[in-house]
Write a protein that holds these residues in place. Structure first.
Motif, PDB file in Angstrom:
ATOM      1  N   ASP A 104       0.866  -1.181   0.000  1.00 54.62           N
ATOM      2  CA  ASP A 104       0.000   0.000   0.000  1.00 54.62           C
ATOM      3  C   ASP A 104       0.896   1.222   0.000  1.00 54.62           C
ATOM      4  O   ASP A 104       1.619   1.476   0.965  1.00 54.62           O
ATOM      5  CB  ASP A 104      -0.902  -0.003   1.242  1.00 54.62           C
ATOM      6  N   SER A 105       0.873   1.979  -1.085  1.00 57.66           N
ATOM      7  CA  SER A 105       1.756   3.141  -1.200  1.00 57.66           C
ATOM      8  C   SER A 105       1.067   4.446  -0.811  1.00 57.66           C
ATOM      9  O   SER A 105       1.658   5.515  -0.935  1.00 57.66           O
ATOM     10  CB  SER A 105       2.305   3.246  -2.634  1.00 57.66           C
ATOM     11  N   PHE A 106      -0.187   4.384  -0.376  1.00 55.14           N
ATOM     12  CA  PHE A 106      -0.884   5.519   0.239  1.00 55.14           C
ATOM     13  C   PHE A 106      -1.418   5.025   1.584  1.00 55.14           C
ATOM     14  O   PHE A 106      -2.622   4.954   1.803  1.00 55.14           O
ATOM     15  CB  PHE A 106      -2.040   6.001  -0.647  1.00 55.14           C
ATOM     16  N   LEU A 107      -0.533   4.684   2.493  1.00 52.94           N
ATOM     17  CA  LEU A 107      -0.889   3.894   3.665  1.00 52.94           C
ATOM     18  C   LEU A 107      -1.839   4.607   4.614  1.00 52.94           C
ATOM     19  O   LEU A 107      -2.621   3.964   5.310  1.00 52.94           O
ATOM     20  CB  LEU A 107       0.375   3.466   4.418  1.00 52.94           C
ATOM     21  N   GLY A 108      -1.792   5.941   4.666  1.00 51.52           N
ATOM     22  CA  GLY A 108      -2.715   6.685   5.512  1.00 51.52           C
ATOM     23  C   GLY A 108      -2.555   6.341   6.970  1.00 51.52           C
ATOM     24  O   GLY A 108      -1.494   6.507   7.568  1.00 51.52           O
ATOM     25  N   SER A 109      -3.610   5.830   7.582  1.00 52.89           N
ATOM     26  CA  SER A 109      -3.588   5.523   9.010  1.00 52.89           C
ATOM     27  C   SER A 109      -3.032   4.140   9.295  1.00 52.89           C
ATOM     28  O   SER A 109      -2.961   3.732  10.449  1.00 52.89           O
ATOM     29  CB  SER A 109      -5.005   5.630   9.584  1.00 52.89           C
ATOM     30  N   GLY A 110      -2.685   3.376   8.254  1.00 53.53           N
ATOM     31  CA  GLY A 110      -2.038   2.080   8.453  1.00 53.53           C
ATOM     32  C   GLY A 110      -2.958   0.880   8.420  1.00 53.53           C
ATOM     33  O   GLY A 110      -2.554  -0.224   8.803  1.00 53.53           O
ATOM     34  N   LYS A 138       4.637   8.250  11.589  1.00 52.28           N
ATOM     35  CA  LYS A 138       5.113   8.062  12.960  1.00 52.28           C
ATOM     36  C   LYS A 138       3.990   8.194  13.979  1.00 52.28           C
ATOM     37  O   LYS A 138       3.925   7.424  14.942  1.00 52.28           O
ATOM     38  CB  LYS A 138       6.196   9.096  13.278  1.00 52.28           C
ATOM     39  N   THR A 139       3.111   9.178  13.770  1.00 52.18           N
ATOM     40  CA  THR A 139       2.094   9.450  14.788  1.00 52.18           C
ATOM     41  C   THR A 139       0.920   8.480  14.745  1.00 52.18           C
ATOM     42  O   THR A 139       0.221   8.301  15.743  1.00 52.18           O
ATOM     43  CB  THR A 139       1.554  10.885  14.626  1.00 52.18           C
ATOM     44  N   HIS A 140       0.673   7.858  13.569  1.00 53.63           N
ATOM     45  CA  HIS A 140      -0.460   6.950  13.437  1.00 53.63           C
ATOM     46  C   HIS A 140      -0.027   5.508  13.144  1.00 53.63           C
ATOM     47  O   HIS A 140      -0.447   4.576  13.825  1.00 53.63           O
ATOM     48  CB  HIS A 140      -1.403   7.421  12.320  1.00 53.63           C
ATOM     49  N   CYS A 141       0.796   5.356  12.095  1.00 54.54           N
ATOM     50  CA  CYS A 141       1.095   4.001  11.608  1.00 54.54           C
ATOM     51  C   CYS A 141       1.938   3.196  12.595  1.00 54.54           C
ATOM     52  O   CYS A 141       1.617   2.039  12.900  1.00 54.54           O
ATOM     53  CB  CYS A 141       1.803   4.072  10.249  1.00 54.54           C
ATOM     54  N   ILE A 142       3.025   3.783  13.084  1.00 49.60           N
ATOM     55  CA  ILE A 142       3.892   3.047  14.008  1.00 49.60           C
ATOM     56  C   ILE A 142       3.137   2.656  15.282  1.00 49.60           C
ATOM     57  O   ILE A 142       3.145   1.482  15.676  1.00 49.60           O
ATOM     58  CB  ILE A 142       5.171   3.840  14.332  1.00 49.60           C
ATOM     59  N   PRO A 143       2.450   3.610  15.947  1.00 48.06           N
ATOM     60  CA  PRO A 143       1.717   3.209  17.163  1.00 48.06           C
ATOM     61  C   PRO A 143       0.653   2.147  16.876  1.00 48.06           C
ATOM     62  O   PRO A 143       0.442   1.241  17.698  1.00 48.06           O
ATOM     63  CB  PRO A 143       1.080   4.523  17.640  1.00 48.06           C
ATOM     64  N   ARG A 144      -0.013   2.257  15.734  1.00 50.70           N
ATOM     65  CA  ARG A 144      -1.052   1.268  15.419  1.00 50.70           C
ATOM     66  C   ARG A 144      -0.444  -0.120  15.244  1.00 50.70           C
ATOM     67  O   ARG A 144      -0.961  -1.110  15.765  1.00 50.70           O
ATOM     68  CB  ARG A 144      -1.792   1.685  14.154  1.00 50.70           C
ATOM     69  N   LEU A 145       0.661  -0.211  14.510  1.00 49.96           N
ATOM     70  CA  LEU A 145       1.288  -1.511  14.280  1.00 49.96           C
ATOM     71  C   LEU A 145       1.918  -2.057  15.558  1.00 49.96           C
ATOM     72  O   LEU A 145       1.968  -3.279  15.765  1.00 49.96           O
ATOM     73  CB  LEU A 145       2.324  -1.397  13.163  1.00 49.96           C
ATOM     74  N   GLU A 146       2.394  -1.171  16.433  1.00 54.75           N
ATOM     75  CA  GLU A 146       2.896  -1.632  17.731  1.00 54.75           C
ATOM     76  C   GLU A 146       1.776  -2.290  18.535  1.00 54.75           C
ATOM     77  O   GLU A 146       1.980  -3.327  19.175  1.00 54.75           O
ATOM     78  CB  GLU A 146       3.478  -0.456  18.514  1.00 54.75           C
ATOM     79  N   LYS A 147       0.584  -1.677  18.495  1.00 52.46           N
ATOM     80  CA  LYS A 147      -0.553  -2.257  19.201  1.00 52.46           C
ATOM     81  C   LYS A 147      -0.962  -3.601  18.583  1.00 52.46           C
ATOM     82  O   LYS A 147      -1.373  -4.524  19.289  1.00 52.46           O
ATOM     83  CB  LYS A 147      -1.726  -1.279  19.192  1.00 52.46           C
ATOM     84  N   VAL A 148      -0.839  -3.709  17.258  1.00 51.17           N
ATOM     85  CA  VAL A 148      -1.132  -4.984  16.595  1.00 51.17           C
ATOM     86  C   VAL A 148      -0.179  -6.057  17.102  1.00 51.17           C
ATOM     87  O   VAL A 148      -0.584  -7.176  17.418  1.00 51.17           O
ATOM     88  CB  VAL A 148      -1.031  -4.838  15.061  1.00 51.17           C
TER      89      VAL A 148
END
Length: 509
Positions: free
Chosen positions: A327-333, A356-366
């Motif tokens: 996904d090259s327009f990842l947005g919120s992840g 950094k503010t959305h994608c990384i924290p979301r994937l960390e929670k995953v």
């Protein structure tokens, strides 16, 4: 085939080849080491950087590009003039096509503002015969009462395949086992009956005259598809199908009349082909998506997220576990989060700070095992990991010099891709990069032959050629990249050698 034209189209087409190659710089690994990547940077540059390593390897591409709706977005500049929007999309589609596997597919969400222009544009890039479907997603659960004119309920999802090798997966379907109350001794299965005579629309003889024919009953009498009111109807199957599959027919006599049924068997794992109408009850809606994001980051809710159930449906149809998703327009992840939970490998690209503010924290929670979205449905309990990368410096400067930071394996990957169109599948540790279609490819760079002086071993000389022939022999044509050659043209021709000078021959090609 008609083509779409717009202001600066030729410039947009040329820009694909002019995109510079950049290095990917790994910043940090989260969770367990894995192949999953989250890349922060301009997606055009990032896609070009991925080509030498992933060309032809991506099974499914999902993108949710800016819709060009002429409305203000916090995270994107979506207010683009029409031709500018097309010029933005075109080179990205070209690079995405190169990354797509032969049996892969690309899925693009878009609304009515650009959907029909995008369809024609994708016909040009992917080939009109590679159009697979236009799925309609019901993105809302009620009408907008303040709408002027029509209240828009859907988005388009344009689906294209790379080639005819793509085959969509069947979806699971439910069967009410209580309805399957007949037993077939031969098949050893329960089944239910469905009338062979067509019912409902287009069920008259004149609708399909070829479907009006007699079938022999067990008592040798002829049975015609006559409706209960006495009018002439038609069968569901062609006559040849009835003959070939007579064992699947049930003949029931009622009131001295024969009725013919088709046996529908109860399956252990019943499936159905994917449809093109996706209702919000099945795959979610915009409000559901925002609630999912709020649960993860209630301080800054992303404007246009997609629900996890929508991405789950796409990945169910287009992929299997371990396939690579991009996904090259990842947005919120969302794509990366769903791919992670479903056991797919993934690459996500996002330009803004919300990488950094959305994608990384979301994937960390995953990774920690969060139970939002599709987690419970797919039995997600956490695990895995990803690497966060940024775009590094260009591989070549404006004068054509190689970036000093490029090591031999990286340049080798570029050279191999330029020459063969294939991604690297190994770590290059010798000057012989491999053989493709009977041609051997060599790279003299970075002291690969053991001479660590700045230009040591990078020049093709007679002693260097003797070393190559002794340790990396090839009986056939050779392409050798190096800083320069000190062997005459006649000797090169006699040895079937094509010499290419780095970096210039790389940049030209």
């Amino acid at each position: 085939m008609p083509f779409l034209d717009w202001v600066n189209k030729n410039q947009a087409k040329a820009s694909t080849d002019e995109v510079p190659y950049h290095l990917l710089q790994q910043v940090k690994t989260y969770g367990e080491p894995s192949e999953n990547l989250l890349i922060q940077g301009d997606n055009l540059l990032a896609l070009k950087a991925l080509l030498p390593f992933y060309a032809g390897q991506v099974k499914c591409i999902f993108i949710d590009p800016p819709y060009n709706t002429m409305s203000a977005f916090v995270h994107y500049d979506d207010k683009l003039e029409h031709s500018q929007w097309l010029s933005m999309v075109y080179p990205r589609l070209v690079l995405l096509r190169e990354l797509l596997a032969e049996n892969g597919s690309i899925w693009v969400t878009i609304d009515d503002n650009e959907a029909h222009y995008l369809k024609v544009l994708m016909d040009e890039v992917f080939g009109r015969t590679n159009f697979s479907a236009n799925c309609l997603w019901e993105k809302v659960y009620s009408e907008r009462m303040d709408a002027r004119g029509f209240s828009t309920s859907h988005d388009h999802i344009l689906v294209y395949q790379k080639s005819s090798k793509f085959s969509p997966n069947q979806l699971a379907k439910e069967q009410n086992s209580s309805q399957f109350n007949c037993w077939d001794d031969k098949a050893q299965k329960f089944y239910r009956r469905r009338s062979l005579r067509k019912e409902g629309s287009e069920s008259r003889r004149q609708d399909r005259p070829s479907m009006w024919y007699p079938i022999l009953a067990p008592d040798e009498s002829q049975v015609w598809p006559v409706k209960p009111d006495g009018t002439e109807g038609r069968w569901r199957w062609k006559e040849a199908n009835c003959i070939a599959n007579k064992h699947e027919l049930d003949f029931i006599q009622r009131n001295d009349k024969w009725e013919i049924y088709v046996k529908q068997y109860l399956e252990e794992n019943p499936t159905r082909p994917p449809a093109t109408l996706w209702l919000n009850q099945e795959v979610g809606h915009n409000h559901e998506a925002k609630l999912e994001i709020q649960a993860l980051n209630n301080m800054d809710v992303f404007d246009t997220p997609k629900p996890e159930r929508l991405l789950q449906r796409i990945l169910e149809i287009a992929t299997k576990p371990s396939d690579l998703v991009l996904d090259s327009f990842l947005g919120s992840g969302t794509t990366a989060a769903v791919a992670h939970k479903m056991g797919r490998r993934y690459i996500g690209i996002e330009m803004g700070e919300h990488a950094k503010t959305h994608c990384i924290p979301r994937l960390e929670k995953v990774i920690e095992g969060e139970q939002g979205g599709i987690s419970e449905t797919v039995g997600w309990n956490g695990g895995g990991g990803f690497s966060f990368c940024k775009l590094g410096e260009p591989a070549f400067d404006a004068e054509g010099h190689i970036n000093p930071g490029i090591k031999f394996p990286t340049l080798a990957a570029f050279v191999w891709h330029f020459e063969t169109g294939e991604p690297t599948k190994k770590s290059f540790e010798t000057p012989c990069l491999g053989v493709k279609d009977g041609v051997a490819y060599y790279l003299l760079y970075n002291g690969i032959l053991g001479d660590r002086r700045p230009a040591g071993g990078n020049v093709l000389t007679r002693p260097v050629l003797e070393i190559l022939d002794e340790y990396f022999p090839h009986d056939g044509p050779k392409v050798i990249y190096g800083e320069t050659s000190r062997i005459g043209e006649s000797r090169l021709a006699a040895e079937q050698i094509t010499f290419r000078q780095i970096p210039y021959d790389i940049k030209v090609r």
